[in-house]
Design a protein around this motif. Structure first.
Motif, PDB file in Angstrom:
ATOM      1  N   GLN A 119     102.340  49.295 -39.321  1.00 20.39           N
ATOM      2  CA  GLN A 119     101.425  48.511 -40.154  1.00 20.39           C
ATOM      3  C   GLN A 119     100.004  49.076 -40.145  1.00 20.39           C
ATOM      4  N   GLU A 120      99.586  49.596 -39.028  1.00 19.90           N
ATOM      5  CA  GLU A 120      98.213  50.097 -38.942  1.00 19.90           C
ATOM      6  C   GLU A 120      98.031  51.495 -39.519  1.00 19.90           C
ATOM      7  N   PHE A 121      99.054  52.368 -39.367  1.00 17.59           N
ATOM      8  CA  PHE A 121      98.867  53.771 -39.724  1.00 17.59           C
ATOM      9  C   PHE A 121      99.805  54.331 -40.790  1.00 17.59           C
ATOM     10  N   ILE A 122     100.989  53.789 -40.947  1.00 23.71           N
ATOM     11  CA  ILE A 122     102.009  54.441 -41.759  1.00 23.71           C
ATOM     12  C   ILE A 122     102.184  53.831 -43.148  1.00 23.71           C
ATOM     13  N   ARG A 128      94.286  51.981 -41.895  1.00 28.86           N
ATOM     14  CA  ARG A 128      93.920  53.271 -41.282  1.00 28.86           C
ATOM     15  C   ARG A 128      95.034  54.286 -41.542  1.00 28.86           C
ATOM     16  N   GLU A 129      95.443  54.383 -42.776  1.00 27.31           N
ATOM     17  CA  GLU A 129      96.583  55.206 -43.174  1.00 27.31           C
ATOM     18  C   GLU A 129      96.354  56.683 -42.840  1.00 27.31           C
ATOM     19  N   ILE A 130      97.357  57.286 -42.205  1.00 25.15           N
ATOM     20  CA  ILE A 130      97.295  58.717 -41.889  1.00 25.15           C
ATOM     21  C   ILE A 130      97.917  59.509 -43.029  1.00 25.15           C
ATOM     22  N   ASN A 131      97.680  60.786 -43.038  1.00 23.59           N
ATOM     23  CA  ASN A 131      98.136  61.652 -44.116  1.00 23.59           C
ATOM     24  C   ASN A 131      99.489  62.278 -43.759  1.00 23.59           C
ATOM     25  N   VAL A 132     100.577  61.578 -44.118  1.00 19.26           N
ATOM     26  CA  VAL A 132     101.925  62.124 -43.961  1.00 19.26           C
ATOM     27  C   VAL A 132     102.654  61.951 -45.285  1.00 19.26           C
ATOM     28  N   ASP A 133     103.662  62.775 -45.510  1.00 21.27           N
ATOM     29  CA  ASP A 133     104.339  62.702 -46.798  1.00 21.27           C
ATOM     30  C   ASP A 133     105.307  61.521 -46.884  1.00 21.27           C
ATOM     31  N   ARG A 137     107.384  58.911 -44.076  1.00 17.93           N
ATOM     32  CA  ARG A 137     107.174  57.452 -44.131  1.00 17.93           C
ATOM     33  C   ARG A 137     108.506  56.711 -44.242  1.00 17.93           C
ATOM     34  N   GLU A 138     109.363  57.206 -45.112  1.00 23.36           N
ATOM     35  CA  GLU A 138     110.656  56.540 -45.333  1.00 23.36           C
ATOM     36  C   GLU A 138     111.539  56.610 -44.081  1.00 23.36           C
ATOM     37  N   LYS A 139     111.544  57.754 -43.404  1.00 17.32           N
ATOM     38  CA  LYS A 139     112.321  57.883 -42.164  1.00 17.32           C
ATOM     39  C   LYS A 139     111.831  56.878 -41.122  1.00 17.32           C
ATOM     40  N   ILE A 140     110.527  56.766 -41.009  1.00 13.33           N
ATOM     41  CA  ILE A 140     109.962  55.830 -40.028  1.00 13.33           C
ATOM     42  C   ILE A 140     110.304  54.397 -40.418  1.00 13.33           C
ATOM     43  N   LYS A 141     110.182  54.083 -41.681  1.00 13.07           N
ATOM     44  CA  LYS A 141     110.484  52.726 -42.151  1.00 13.07           C
ATOM     45  C   LYS A 141     111.932  52.348 -41.830  1.00 13.07           C
ATOM     46  N   LYS A 142     112.859  53.282 -42.052  1.00 14.47           N
ATOM     47  CA  LYS A 142     114.274  53.031 -41.738  1.00 14.47           C
ATOM     48  C   LYS A 142     114.499  52.889 -40.237  1.00 14.47           C
ATOM     49  N   SER A 143     113.773  53.676 -39.459  1.00 18.29           N
ATOM     50  CA  SER A 143     113.966  53.647 -38.005  1.00 18.29           C
ATOM     51  C   SER A 143     113.434  52.365 -37.373  1.00 18.29           C
ATOM     52  N   LEU A 144     112.633  51.595 -38.087  1.00 16.93           N
ATOM     53  CA  LEU A 144     112.084  50.359 -37.539  1.00 16.93           C
ATOM     54  C   LEU A 144     113.140  49.274 -37.336  1.00 16.93           C
ATOM     55  N   CYS A 151     110.865  57.775 -32.806  1.00 12.38           N
ATOM     56  CA  CYS A 151     110.804  57.491 -34.248  1.00 12.38           C
ATOM     57  C   CYS A 151     109.506  57.966 -34.908  1.00 12.38           C
ATOM     58  N   PHE A 152     108.444  58.173 -34.150  1.00  8.80           N
ATOM     59  CA  PHE A 152     107.186  58.649 -34.722  1.00  8.80           C
ATOM     60  C   PHE A 152     106.929  60.125 -34.444  1.00  8.80           C
ATOM     61  N   ASP A 153     107.884  60.810 -33.819  1.00  9.68           N
ATOM     62  CA  ASP A 153     107.664  62.199 -33.393  1.00  9.68           C
ATOM     63  C   ASP A 153     107.255  63.133 -34.529  1.00  9.68           C
ATOM     64  N   GLU A 154     107.953  63.043 -35.655  1.00  9.26           N
ATOM     65  CA  GLU A 154     107.663  63.946 -36.768  1.00  9.26           C
ATOM     66  C   GLU A 154     106.250  63.707 -37.321  1.00  9.26           C
ATOM     67  N   ALA A 155     105.882  62.447 -37.478  1.00  5.19           N
ATOM     68  CA  ALA A 155     104.542  62.114 -37.973  1.00  5.19           C
ATOM     69  C   ALA A 155     103.479  62.520 -36.958  1.00  5.19           C
ATOM     70  N   GLN A 156     103.768  62.304 -35.673  1.00 11.36           N
ATOM     71  CA  GLN A 156     102.808  62.669 -34.636  1.00 11.36           C
ATOM     72  C   GLN A 156     102.595  64.184 -34.615  1.00 11.36           C
ATOM     73  N   LYS A 157     103.664  64.929 -34.756  1.00 12.90           N
ATOM     74  CA  LYS A 157     103.548  66.397 -34.781  1.00 12.90           C
ATOM     75  C   LYS A 157     102.733  66.836 -35.997  1.00 12.90           C
ATOM     76  N   HIS A 158     102.981  66.210 -37.136  1.00 12.27           N
ATOM     77  CA  HIS A 158     102.246  66.542 -38.360  1.00 12.27           C
ATOM     78  C   HIS A 158     100.744  66.298 -38.167  1.00 12.27           C
ATOM     79  N   VAL A 159     100.390  65.156 -37.603  1.00 18.75           N
ATOM     80  CA  VAL A 159      98.978  64.812 -37.369  1.00 18.75           C
ATOM     81  C   VAL A 159      98.366  65.754 -36.335  1.00 18.75           C
TER      82      VAL A 159
END
Length: 190
Positions: A119-122, A128-133, A137-144, A151-159
């Motif tokens: 809710q805060e970043f994705i 406080r939206e971060i810049n990920v494609d 976002r969809e992968k994270i949403k499904k993993s919730l 579940c946030f590894d790919e976004a964390q690596k991107h950031v």
């Protein structure tokens, strides 16, 4: 229409005559510059340091990077302040939230923290939206539905890569970093 103003199509015509460097020329020149610069810097450092002062010698050779910066609290605080000045502190805050999330062991806490991070970043309307494609976002949403610690590894690596290639180099050349580095170096001699 005034003759003082340059028309867009005139600029466009002028720009066609400008010779632009090719990508390979830029890369080769950068490599050549880095080689010359680092070679001369190593020479200067070896002249300034002496075997009788090993702490100065190791201090000169230590090269700060994002990984080291994130492990040292005083540099981390300074880096976050620097990112605030650039209006991009959400990147470091997201990275830190992911580190905290990954260390969570209680499944109920995992779900609660995952929702809060989403809710805060994705989510697209996050304050406080971060810049990920979109795919990440969809992968994270499904993993919730059933969050795992990864579940946030790919976004964390991107950031992380974004900070490493963009924000960190600017920070390492900023006055804030240089004064902090000089301050910590002078404390060794007191």
């Amino acid at each position: 229409m005034s003759h003082d103003k340059i028309r867009f199509y005139e600029i466009k015509d002028l720009m066609q005559n400008v010779k632009r460097p090719r990508r390979i020329d830029i890369v080769l020149n950068r490599k050549r510059y880095n080689k010359d610069f680092h070679g001369s810097m190593e020479q200067k450092i070896s002249l300034k340091t002496s075997p009788s002062n090993p702490s100065l010698q190791t201090d000169q050779k230590v090269h700060m990077n994002l990984e080291k910066l994130l492990k040292d609290k005083k540099y981390l605080v300074a880096f976050r302040t620097f990112l605030q000045s650039e209006y991009s502190e959400e990147n470091i805050d997201f990275w830190l939230a992911c580190e905290d999330f990954r260390s969570t062991t209680v499944p109920a806490d995992l779900r609660r923290k995952a929702e809060a991070i989403y809710q805060e970043f994705i989510q697209p309307t996050a304050c406080r939206e971060i810049n990920v494609d979109h795919h990440i976002r969809e992968k994270i949403k499904k993993s919730l539905e059933k969050p795992s610690r990864s579940c946030f590894d790919e976004a964390q690596k991107h950031v992380y890569l974004l900070m490493e290639s963009d924000s960190c180099p600017r920070f390492l050349h900023s006055d804030a970093f240089l004064s902090l580095k000089n301050k910590s170096r002078s404390l060794w001699y007191i």
